[in-house]
Design a protein around this motif. Structure first.
Motif, PDB file in Angstrom:
ATOM      1  N   VAL A   1      -6.407   4.506 -10.069  1.00 51.44           N
ATOM      2  CA  VAL A   1      -7.053   5.315 -11.098  1.00 51.44           C
ATOM      3  C   VAL A   1      -6.137   5.422 -12.312  1.00 51.44           C
ATOM      4  N   ARG A   2      -6.696   5.214 -13.486  1.00 45.75           N
ATOM      5  CA  ARG A   2      -5.935   5.269 -14.728  1.00 45.75           C
ATOM      6  C   ARG A   2      -6.155   6.610 -15.429  1.00 45.75           C
ATOM      7  N   PRO A   3      -5.273   6.977 -16.363  1.00 47.04           N
ATOM      8  CA  PRO A   3      -5.434   8.251 -17.067  1.00 47.04           C
ATOM      9  C   PRO A   3      -6.762   8.380 -17.797  1.00 47.04           C
ATOM     10  N   ASP A   4      -7.245   7.314 -18.430  1.00 51.18           N
ATOM     11  CA  ASP A   4      -8.522   7.431 -19.143  1.00 51.18           C
ATOM     12  C   ASP A   4      -9.670   7.698 -18.184  1.00 51.18           C
ATOM     13  N   GLN A   5      -9.594   7.157 -16.964  1.00 48.38           N
ATOM     14  CA  GLN A   5     -10.637   7.410 -15.974  1.00 48.38           C
ATOM     15  C   GLN A   5     -10.555   8.843 -15.459  1.00 48.38           C
ATOM     16  N   ALA A   6      -9.338   9.322 -15.222  1.00 46.43           N
ATOM     17  CA  ALA A   6      -9.167  10.714 -14.799  1.00 46.43           C
ATOM     18  C   ALA A   6      -9.600  11.672 -15.902  1.00 46.43           C
ATOM     19  N   ASP A   7      -9.376  11.304 -17.170  1.00 43.16           N
ATOM     20  CA  ASP A   7      -9.831  12.132 -18.285  1.00 43.16           C
ATOM     21  C   ASP A   7     -11.349  12.271 -18.278  1.00 43.16           C
ATOM     22  N   GLY A   8     -12.048  11.164 -18.038  1.00 44.27           N
ATOM     23  CA  GLY A   8     -13.504  11.234 -17.982  1.00 44.27           C
ATOM     24  C   GLY A   8     -13.989  12.117 -16.853  1.00 44.27           C
ATOM     25  N   PHE A   9     -13.334  12.029 -15.704  1.00 43.53           N
ATOM     26  CA  PHE A   9     -13.679  12.871 -14.568  1.00 43.53           C
ATOM     27  C   PHE A   9     -13.438  14.349 -14.911  1.00 43.53           C
ATOM     28  N   ALA A  10     -12.320  14.632 -15.585  1.00 42.78           N
ATOM     29  CA  ALA A  10     -11.999  16.014 -15.953  1.00 42.78           C
ATOM     30  C   ALA A  10     -12.996  16.557 -16.971  1.00 42.78           C
ATOM     31  N   ARG A  11     -13.395  15.741 -17.941  1.00 41.89           N
ATOM     32  CA  ARG A  11     -14.361  16.207 -18.937  1.00 41.89           C
ATOM     33  C   ARG A  11     -15.685  16.571 -18.285  1.00 41.89           C
ATOM     34  N   ALA A  12     -16.094  15.763 -17.301  1.00 41.75           N
ATOM     35  CA  ALA A  12     -17.368  16.041 -16.640  1.00 41.75           C
ATOM     36  C   ALA A  12     -17.317  17.341 -15.842  1.00 41.75           C
ATOM     37  N   LEU A  13     -16.163  17.682 -15.271  1.00 34.66           N
ATOM     38  CA  LEU A  13     -16.055  18.883 -14.455  1.00 34.66           C
ATOM     39  C   LEU A  13     -15.707  20.121 -15.266  1.00 34.66           C
ATOM     40  N   LEU A  14     -14.861  19.968 -16.281  1.00 36.13           N
ATOM     41  CA  LEU A  14     -14.353  21.123 -17.010  1.00 36.13           C
ATOM     42  C   LEU A  14     -15.079  21.396 -18.308  1.00 36.13           C
ATOM     43  N   GLY A  15     -15.738  20.391 -18.854  1.00 36.54           N
ATOM     44  CA  GLY A  15     -16.449  20.581 -20.105  1.00 36.54           C
ATOM     45  C   GLY A  15     -15.516  20.918 -21.248  1.00 36.54           C
ATOM     46  N   ALA A  16     -15.806  22.015 -21.942  1.00 36.52           N
ATOM     47  CA  ALA A  16     -15.038  22.385 -23.140  1.00 36.52           C
ATOM     48  C   ALA A  16     -13.608  22.789 -22.805  1.00 36.52           C
TER      49      ALA A  16
ATOM     50  N   ARG B   1     -19.321  15.476  -3.002  1.00 34.40           N
ATOM     51  CA  ARG B   1     -20.087  16.230  -4.008  1.00 34.40           C
ATOM     52  C   ARG B   1     -19.256  16.453  -5.270  1.00 34.40           C
ATOM     53  N   ALA B   2     -17.960  16.749  -5.101  1.00 31.92           N
ATOM     54  CA  ALA B   2     -17.106  16.944  -6.276  1.00 31.92           C
ATOM     55  C   ALA B   2     -16.993  15.665  -7.094  1.00 31.92           C
ATOM     56  N   LEU B   3     -16.836  14.546  -6.421  1.00 30.38           N
ATOM     57  CA  LEU B   3     -16.754  13.266  -7.134  1.00 30.38           C
ATOM     58  C   LEU B   3     -18.047  12.976  -7.873  1.00 30.38           C
ATOM     59  N   ALA B   4     -19.177  13.236  -7.220  1.00 35.78           N
ATOM     60  CA  ALA B   4     -20.469  12.989  -7.857  1.00 35.78           C
ATOM     61  C   ALA B   4     -20.640  13.865  -9.089  1.00 35.78           C
ATOM     62  N   ASP B   5     -20.225  15.118  -9.000  1.00 36.06           N
ATOM     63  CA  ASP B   5     -20.354  16.020 -10.151  1.00 36.06           C
ATOM     64  C   ASP B   5     -19.507  15.555 -11.320  1.00 36.06           C
ATOM     65  N   GLY B   6     -18.406  14.897 -11.020  1.00 37.60           N
ATOM     66  CA  GLY B   6     -17.536  14.420 -12.091  1.00 37.60           C
ATOM     67  C   GLY B   6     -17.813  12.995 -12.522  1.00 37.60           C
ATOM     68  N   GLY B   7     -18.850  12.360 -11.954  1.00 38.97           N
ATOM     69  CA  GLY B   7     -19.194  11.002 -12.343  1.00 38.97           C
ATOM     70  C   GLY B   7     -18.307   9.938 -11.748  1.00 38.97           C
ATOM     71  N   ALA B   8     -17.528  10.307 -10.714  1.00 40.21           N
ATOM     72  CA  ALA B   8     -16.667   9.336 -10.030  1.00 40.21           C
ATOM     73  C   ALA B   8     -17.427   8.759  -8.836  1.00 40.21           C
ATOM     74  N   PRO B   9     -17.068   7.574  -8.403  1.00 42.31           N
ATOM     75  CA  PRO B   9     -17.772   6.965  -7.264  1.00 42.31           C
ATOM     76  C   PRO B   9     -17.584   7.759  -5.978  1.00 42.31           C
ATOM     77  N   GLU B  10     -18.678   8.077  -5.331  1.00 42.13           N
ATOM     78  CA  GLU B  10     -18.626   8.839  -4.085  1.00 42.13           C
ATOM     79  C   GLU B  10     -17.937   8.057  -2.968  1.00 42.13           C
ATOM     80  N   ALA B  11     -17.871   6.736  -3.100  1.00 41.47           N
ATOM     81  CA  ALA B  11     -17.223   5.917  -2.072  1.00 41.47           C
ATOM     82  C   ALA B  11     -15.749   6.249  -1.913  1.00 41.47           C
TER      83      ALA B  11
END
Length: 743
Positions: free
Chosen positions: A207-222, A167-177
């Motif tokens: 996982v690369r930093p740009d991918q982790a950044d996208g995951f963080a933006r989806a979970l943390l927002g502003a 569920r956490a991965l899905a909320d952040g737009g990361a693959p649930e697999a």
């Protein structure tokens, strides 16, 4: 040196390049050992030749159902293959359900899952910070030795934990697999950890930093920003892990801060300090001895004043720091302790006097706990003579090799030269088998290896962790000999143990005077000193096959292995090994293995991409490769025959740990030798050329070397001008205070 294939056919037109153009040699940073998902569909290939052909020798007999006169079991197998052909994809999807679910993703999530799967399969992360420049193609990666547990290994993670992570991965737009892997990595609180610090996703291999950044933006927002302390710490650890994949055990502070700035960290120094404060990394200060430093220290002692000495500040991960320190302590113990008195000095001298070229080695081992021995393939006769001598004096003496192929070769050398006695055999083990206890003398009541002398062949392949475990396992009074060729590629894992010990001069060093014979020995010896010489090869021991592009390189490689080399040289296909820079690209191991399978052992790949009779490279652990052949598959997994031993790879590990093995990288092939080698160097590998790669690849051939090359004059330039890529290590500095350098 011949400039045409062993037997001219329509596939191999004669060429007239200069002999100095014969060769191949991408850098060691472009060689990998981990398997890759690209091999899963290698049931068909792009190589020339008909779709039929006999399987490699030594197979199980069920690899090729098209041959006449097969037993009824083989006919039944072929019929079963026809029936199963339509259901192959369904079976694969059942076996690879997480991958199928990920295949439905798109955009960033799909890219993230693809990156993770690539690394799990042996590919280098896309953002390689400390590696060499990549050639202009999909890069062939360096062996991935991930500084963490293999994904999927712990299967006992609680289902509710996996579901929470999903569920956490899905909320952040990361693959649930990725949920099972993340849950196994972080444990029970994995979901809460990710939500509180999304950049922890960087600890997942691939996982690369740009991918982790996208995951963080989806979970943390502003709340998400590049100056976030959590991001700085995570990127620091990620960069240190990338450095380990490139062979470094630590990084100098300026290099680390520069890399952090390149990843968009606003205050690199502060990010490093946060990582150190949290225990994510360790810092060290190693003293540097500048020219004239010993004299200056003498003056300080006379004046009673202490002057400041230059130091370098390094940052590293704890596991490699502790391994390197443990290795230095264990080696110092060997150097500073008197070896056990087994046999009188007169006995050792008498044995040395009759040992010809091995005399210096025997005398050094008689008086020292640690000895280094350098030389090429022919020099192995000297450690063999040492082992016979030690056995004759009553020592419990063993040899360890990097691979099963090396174990077989050294065992044959011992047998051919008259020792050890049958009741004492076998006296040779693989290093992995020795450390695990599955091979070798076992351990005594104190947990130390039950031996008096250990000779380690292929010592340049020792990484710092394996070397530390080995040195710690030796009992007090034991003798250790590290033997190898300093010109070959370094270890797949972090460190450069053998080279560091040679530099530190902490113990006696015996250089062999046994040159490798024949045209191949002359060629390889020249490469070792930076010269690609023209060599006379009247028996077609060395052949140049010029090619215009990668497609032609694949075509001619298949023709050489399946036709020309067997007919003209007398070496069958199953004793010919193809070596290429890496796994990716139009002439990498994937493409070559697909073409070679189509020609040598065609089949639908009904067992996860494999058929009985396929040659394979099995990677039971990161940085290790065991060569073998597919026997069968059943509910237990894929059955292999590896060096005469039966190996069963569980079904869920096949994709991650097995690839086809007709074509290998130089790192995968390290420690082995074959009657014939076809070295493939396409034109797009120019940026990966280096002297160590050329030296290693050419040195794998015993009788014949065919070089399929399109790099032209880049090859002699690389041999002359591109040495091994430097690695940052601490071993010499750690040894210096404990072991005075020898003369």
């Amino acid at each position: 040196m011949s400039t045409e294939p062993p037997e001219t056919t329509e596939d191999t037109e004669p060429g007239t390049p200069r002999a100095a153009d014969a060769g191949d040699g991408p850098a060691d940073g472009d060689a990998g050992t981990g398997p890759d998902t690209g091999d899963r569909d290698a049931g068909t290939g792009t190589g020339p030749g008909g779709g039929t052909g006999t399987g490699p020798g030594g197979g199980t007999g069920d690899g090729d159902g098209d041959r006449a006169g097969q037993p009824s079991e083989a006919e039944a197998e072929l019929a079963a293959q026809r029936v199963e052909r339509e259901r192959i994809e369904r079976r694969r999807s059942e076996r690879e359900a997480p991958i199928d679910s990920g295949a439905k993703l798109s955009g960033t999530a799909a890219d993230l899952l693809a990156a993770v799967r690539a690394v799990e399969g042996g590919a280098k992360p896309a953002a390689t910070v400390f590696g060499e420049p990549e050639p202009p193609r999909r890069p062939a990666p360096e062996p991935v030795r991930r500084p963490r547990a293999e994904p999927g290994a712990p299967a006992a993670t609680a289902p509710e934990t996996v579901e929470a992570v999903r569920r956490a991965l899905a909320d952040g737009g990361a693959p649930e697999a990725l949920a099972p892997q993340v849950a196994a990595l972080f444990g029970e609180g994995a979901a809460d950890l990710l939500r509180g610090d999304p950049w922890q996703l960087l600890r997942v291999a691939g996982v690369r930093p740009d991918q982790a950044d996208g995951f963080a933006r989806a979970l943390l927002g502003a709340e998400c920003g590049p100056d976030d302390e959590r991001r700085g710490r995570a990127v620091t650890v990620w960069l240190l892990e990338q450095a380990a994949l490139a062979g470094h055990t630590a990084l100098e502070m300026p290099a680390l801060t520069a890399a952090l700035a390149g990843q968009g960290v606003p205050d690199p120094g502060e990010a490093v300090q946060h990582a150190l404060a949290e225990g994510d990394a360790l810092a060290f200060q190693d003293a540097l001895d500048e020219p004239g430093a010993p004299a200056a220290r003498g003056e300080e002692e006379e004046s009673g004043q202490e002057a400041e000495r230059p130091v370098r500040v390094l940052v590293g991960l704890e596991r490699y720091a502790l391994a390197e320190e443990s290795l230095a302590d264990a080696l110092a113990r060997l150097v500073n302790s008197a070896p056990r008195q087994d046999g009188s000095a007169e006995d050792w001298e008498r044995a040395a006097a009759g040992a010809d070229s091995a005399a210096d080695l025997i005398r050094a081992v008689a008086a020292n706990g640690l000895v280094l021995h350098t030389g090429g393939e022919a020099s192995r006769a000297e450690p063999a003579a040492l082992l016979r001598t030690a056995r004759g004096l009553g020592l419990r003496a063993w040899a360890a090799t990097h691979s099963a192929l090396g174990r077989t070769r050294f065992g044959a050398l011992l047998a051919a030269s008259g020792g050890p006695e049958p009741e004492a055999a076998p006296a040779v083990a693989t290093l992995a088998g020795l450390l695990s206890g599955s091979e070798g003398p076992g351990r005594d009541a104190d947990g130390a290896l039950d031996l008096d002398l250990l000779v380690v062949l292929d010592a340049p392949q020792l990484d710092v962790e394996s070397a530390a475990l080995l040195a710690e396992s030796l009992p007090d009074g034991a003798r250790l000999v590290l033997a190898g060729d300093p010109g070959v590629l370094w270890s797949a894992g972090p460190g450069r143990v053998f080279a560091d010990l040679l530099t530190a001069r902490a113990c006696p060093q015996i250089a062999s005077r046994c040159p490798d014979p024949g045209p191949l020995g002359e060629l390889v010896s020249g490469v070792g000193v930076g010269e690609l010489n023209q060599v006379e090869a009247p028996g077609k021991e060395i052949v140049i096959v010029p090619v215009r592009d990668a497609g032609e390189a694949v075509h001619r490689t298949v023709q050489l292995v399946a036709d020309s080399v067997p007919r003209a040289i007398g070496v069958p296909a199953e004793q010919t090994q193809v070596i290429t820079p890496g796994h990716g690209g139009a002439a990498g191991t994937r493409a070559l293995n697909a073409a070679l399978k189509e020609r040598l052992n065609p089949g639908p790949g009904r067992f996860g991409g494999f058929d009985p009779g396929d040659r394979v490279a099995h990677s039971p652990a990161p940085g290790r490769t065991v060569l073998g052949q597919v026997v069968k598959a059943d509910a237990a997994g894929l059955h292999l025959s590896c060096g005469g031993e039966a190996v069963v790879v569980p079904k869920d590990r096949v994709e991650q740990s097995v690839r086809h093995g007709w074509a290998l990288t130089a790192h995968q092939a390290a420690g082995g030798r074959w009657p014939a080698v076809v070295a493939v160097l396409p034109g797009d590998a120019v940026q990966a050329l280096s002297r160590p790669w050329v030296y290693t690849a050419f040195g794998l051939a015993e009788r014949h070397l065919s070089v399929v090359q399109g790099v032209e004059q880049a090859l002699p330039r690389a041999v002359a001008e591109v040495p091994a890529k430097p690695r940052t290590t601490r071993l010499p500095a750690l040894l210096a205070p404990q072991v005075p350098p020898t003369a």
